[in-house]
Structure formats: C-alpha cells, structure tokens
Design a protein around this motif. Structure first.
Motif, PDB file in Angstrom:
ATOM      1  N   LEU A 102      52.263  65.127  13.710  1.00 50.85           N
ATOM      2  CA  LEU A 102      52.903  66.353  14.174  1.00 50.85           C
ATOM      3  C   LEU A 102      54.407  66.115  14.227  1.00 50.85           C
ATOM      4  CD1 LEU A 102      52.717  69.218  15.530  1.00 50.85           C
ATOM      5  CD2 LEU A 102      52.621  68.005  17.702  1.00 50.85           C
ATOM      6  N   SER A 103      55.186  66.984  13.598  1.00 50.29           N
ATOM      7  CA  SER A 103      56.646  66.918  13.630  1.00 50.29           C
ATOM      8  C   SER A 103      57.137  68.355  13.747  1.00 50.29           C
ATOM      9  CB  SER A 103      57.177  66.261  12.355  1.00 50.29           C
ATOM     10  OG  SER A 103      58.578  66.251  12.359  1.00 50.29           O
ATOM     11  N   ILE A 104      57.670  68.712  14.924  1.00 51.42           N
ATOM     12  CA  ILE A 104      57.978  70.118  15.167  1.00 51.42           C
ATOM     13  C   ILE A 104      59.187  70.273  16.087  1.00 51.42           C
ATOM     14  CG2 ILE A 104      56.358  70.278  17.098  1.00 51.42           C
ATOM     15  CD1 ILE A 104      55.643  73.089  16.028  1.00 51.42           C
ATOM     16  N   ASP A 105      59.991  71.295  15.805  1.00 56.18           N
ATOM     17  CA  ASP A 105      61.137  71.662  16.641  1.00 56.18           C
ATOM     18  C   ASP A 105      60.749  72.868  17.488  1.00 56.18           C
ATOM     19  OD1 ASP A 105      62.944  69.802  15.437  1.00 56.18           O
ATOM     20  OD2 ASP A 105      63.155  71.168  13.739  1.00 56.18           O
ATOM     21  N   PHE A 106      61.310  72.947  18.685  1.00 62.58           N
ATOM     22  CA  PHE A 106      61.065  74.091  19.556  1.00 62.58           C
ATOM     23  C   PHE A 106      62.186  74.190  20.573  1.00 62.58           C
ATOM     24  CE2 PHE A 106      58.650  70.415  20.709  1.00 62.58           C
ATOM     25  CZ  PHE A 106      58.855  70.262  22.065  1.00 62.58           C
ATOM     26  N   GLU A 107      62.239  75.324  21.273  1.00 63.31           N
ATOM     27  CA  GLU A 107      63.394  75.629  22.110  1.00 63.31           C
ATOM     28  C   GLU A 107      63.263  75.267  23.578  1.00 63.31           C
ATOM     29  OE1 GLU A 107      64.223  79.732  21.587  1.00 63.31           O
ATOM     30  OE2 GLU A 107      64.534  79.533  19.434  1.00 63.31           O
ATOM     31  N   ARG A 108      62.043  75.290  24.123  1.00 61.88           N
ATOM     32  CA  ARG A 108      61.950  75.126  25.574  1.00 61.88           C
ATOM     33  C   ARG A 108      60.749  74.300  25.991  1.00 61.88           C
ATOM     34  NH1 ARG A 108      59.382  80.662  27.705  1.00 61.88           N
ATOM     35  NH2 ARG A 108      58.204  81.091  25.835  1.00 61.88           N
ATOM     36  N   VAL A 109      60.904  73.673  27.163  1.00 61.57           N
ATOM     37  CA  VAL A 109      59.851  72.878  27.785  1.00 61.57           C
ATOM     38  C   VAL A 109      59.891  73.158  29.282  1.00 61.57           C
ATOM     39  CG1 VAL A 109      59.091  70.538  28.356  1.00 61.57           C
ATOM     40  CG2 VAL A 109      59.883  71.039  26.072  1.00 61.57           C
ATOM     41  N   LEU A 110      58.723  73.299  29.874  1.00 71.31           N
ATOM     42  CA  LEU A 110      58.614  73.440  31.325  1.00 71.31           C
ATOM     43  C   LEU A 110      58.154  72.102  31.880  1.00 71.31           C
ATOM     44  CD1 LEU A 110      56.665  76.812  31.310  1.00 71.31           C
ATOM     45  CD2 LEU A 110      59.126  76.497  31.559  1.00 71.31           C
ATOM     46  N   PHE A 111      58.928  71.510  32.787  1.00 70.70           N
ATOM     47  CA  PHE A 111      58.568  70.254  33.435  1.00 70.70           C
ATOM     48  C   PHE A 111      57.957  70.588  34.794  1.00 70.70           C
ATOM     49  CE2 PHE A 111      60.477  67.340  30.503  1.00 70.70           C
ATOM     50  CZ  PHE A 111      61.495  68.057  29.914  1.00 70.70           C
ATOM     51  N   CYS A 112      56.817  69.982  35.131  1.00 70.76           N
ATOM     52  CA  CYS A 112      56.153  70.330  36.385  1.00 70.76           C
ATOM     53  C   CYS A 112      55.411  69.136  36.983  1.00 70.76           C
ATOM     54  CB  CYS A 112      55.196  71.496  36.169  1.00 70.76           C
ATOM     55  SG  CYS A 112      54.051  71.270  34.824  1.00 70.76           S
ATOM     56  N   ASP A 113      55.122  69.257  38.257  1.00 70.66           N
ATOM     57  CA  ASP A 113      54.335  68.266  38.985  1.00 70.66           C
ATOM     58  C   ASP A 113      52.959  68.839  39.273  1.00 70.66           C
ATOM     59  OD1 ASP A 113      56.207  66.207  39.232  1.00 70.66           O
ATOM     60  OD2 ASP A 113      57.103  67.106  41.009  1.00 70.66           O
ATOM     61  N   SER A 114      51.970  67.963  39.337  1.00 73.57           N
ATOM     62  CA  SER A 114      50.636  68.385  39.757  1.00 73.57           C
ATOM     63  C   SER A 114      50.651  68.599  41.261  1.00 73.57           C
ATOM     64  CB  SER A 114      49.608  67.309  39.421  1.00 73.57           C
ATOM     65  OG  SER A 114      49.567  67.087  38.040  1.00 73.57           O
ATOM     66  N   ILE A 115      49.822  69.504  41.737  1.00 69.49           N
ATOM     67  CA  ILE A 115      49.713  69.720  43.176  1.00 69.49           C
ATOM     68  C   ILE A 115      48.848  68.608  43.746  1.00 69.49           C
ATOM     69  CG2 ILE A 115      48.838  71.259  44.962  1.00 69.49           C
ATOM     70  CD1 ILE A 115      49.447  73.576  43.054  1.00 69.49           C
ATOM     71  N   LYS A 116      49.381  67.912  44.739  1.00 67.53           N
ATOM     72  CA  LYS A 116      48.671  66.793  45.353  1.00 67.53           C
ATOM     73  C   LYS A 116      48.445  67.096  46.826  1.00 67.53           C
ATOM     74  CE  LYS A 116      50.833  63.712  42.091  1.00 67.53           C
ATOM     75  NZ  LYS A 116      51.924  62.833  41.836  1.00 67.53           N
ATOM     76  N   PRO A 117      47.279  66.765  47.351  1.00 70.30           N
ATOM     77  CA  PRO A 117      47.010  67.022  48.771  1.00 70.30           C
ATOM     78  C   PRO A 117      48.031  66.326  49.668  1.00 70.30           C
ATOM     79  CG  PRO A 117      45.018  66.313  47.636  1.00 70.30           C
ATOM     80  CD  PRO A 117      46.159  66.140  46.675  1.00 70.30           C
ATOM     81  N   GLY A 118      48.480  67.025  50.687  1.00 72.04           N
ATOM     82  CA  GLY A 118      49.404  66.441  51.650  1.00 72.04           C
ATOM     83  C   GLY A 118      50.852  66.447  51.214  1.00 72.04           C
ATOM     84  N   ARG A 119      51.168  66.999  50.074  1.00 72.02           N
ATOM     85  CA  ARG A 119      52.547  67.024  49.593  1.00 72.02           C
ATOM     86  C   ARG A 119      53.338  68.057  50.389  1.00 72.02           C
ATOM     87  NH1 ARG A 119      53.874  67.187  43.392  1.00 72.02           N
ATOM     88  NH2 ARG A 119      55.295  65.478  43.669  1.00 72.02           N
TER      89      ARG A 119
END
Length: 125
Positions: A102-119
């Motif tokens: 796979l070799s592909i260009d794109f414009e955007r990425v969403l960075f996120c955290d998983s929901i963890k108990p007690g956070r």
C-alpha cells in the motif's frame, strides 16, 4: 500532532482497512510533510480476509465501497489509535494487492486514545 510545521515519521505496528468485501492489514510507515500532507508505505499480510455477510431481514449483503477508513496503531506516539477517514482506494496505482503493498497520499488523520476505566482526563488532539 505535536508540531504541525515539522516533518514527522510514524512507525505503524498495525494498520487495517476494509475494501471490496475484504479486510486487509499490515505494518508500515506514515510520514507527514507540511507541504504535501500524509503518506503511508506499508506491506500487507497475505490476501484479504472476507467479511461475513450482513443480514438485513432475509437478504444478506456484503459491504463494498471504494471509500474506506484506514485504522492505524502508531508506535511510540502519544495516542493509542490514528484513523485516516474517507480514503479512495479505487485507483489501483495506489496499492497493489498481488505484491501486498500500500502506497497512498491523503490529507488528514485523527489521533485518538482508547477509553480506559478510571481515566480522569480526556484529551483532544
């Protein structure tokens, strides 16, 4: 991202996406260049695994589309997951199933955290 104006490279321990009724996954590198955007170079593991059909009443369908979202797990970065939404894979020059690449260009990425108990804190990137 920590520094929008700085070229950055991310090692992707895992990436996967669904395309044409199959699931593809692999590992690779994602780069960010402020003047060009994001780019992924990745090797895919084997042939895609078929997705089971989705039953709607008495009719079963297999989801197919040339638009997908690529889900990624960056190594040593301050997030759990990254998602590149609405990627068009209909152009076969961008990826090669036979060579598992796979070799592909794109414009955007969403960075996120998983929901963890007690956070206690939730961050927005």
């Amino acid at each position: 991202m920590k520094d929008y104006f700085k070229q950055t490279e991310f090692v992707l321990n895992l990436l996967y996406f669904y395309y044409d009724g199959n699931r593809y996954q692999g590992r690779g590198i994602m780069t960010w260049k402020p003047d060009k955007g994001f780019h992924i170079e990745a090797f895919l593991d084997g042939q895609g695994k078929p997705i089971l059909r989705i039953d709607l009443g008495k009719t079963g369908i297999i989801p197919k589309s040339d638009i997908c979202s690529i889900r990624m797990r960056p190594q040593d970065y301050d997030c759990d997951w990254a998602i590149a939404p609405s990627i068009h894979l209909s152009d076969w020059n961008k990826w090669d199933i036979q060579n598992k690449r796979l070799s592909i260009d794109f414009e955007r990425v969403l960075f996120c955290d998983s929901i963890k108990p007690g956070r206690e804190k939730h961050r927005l990137f």
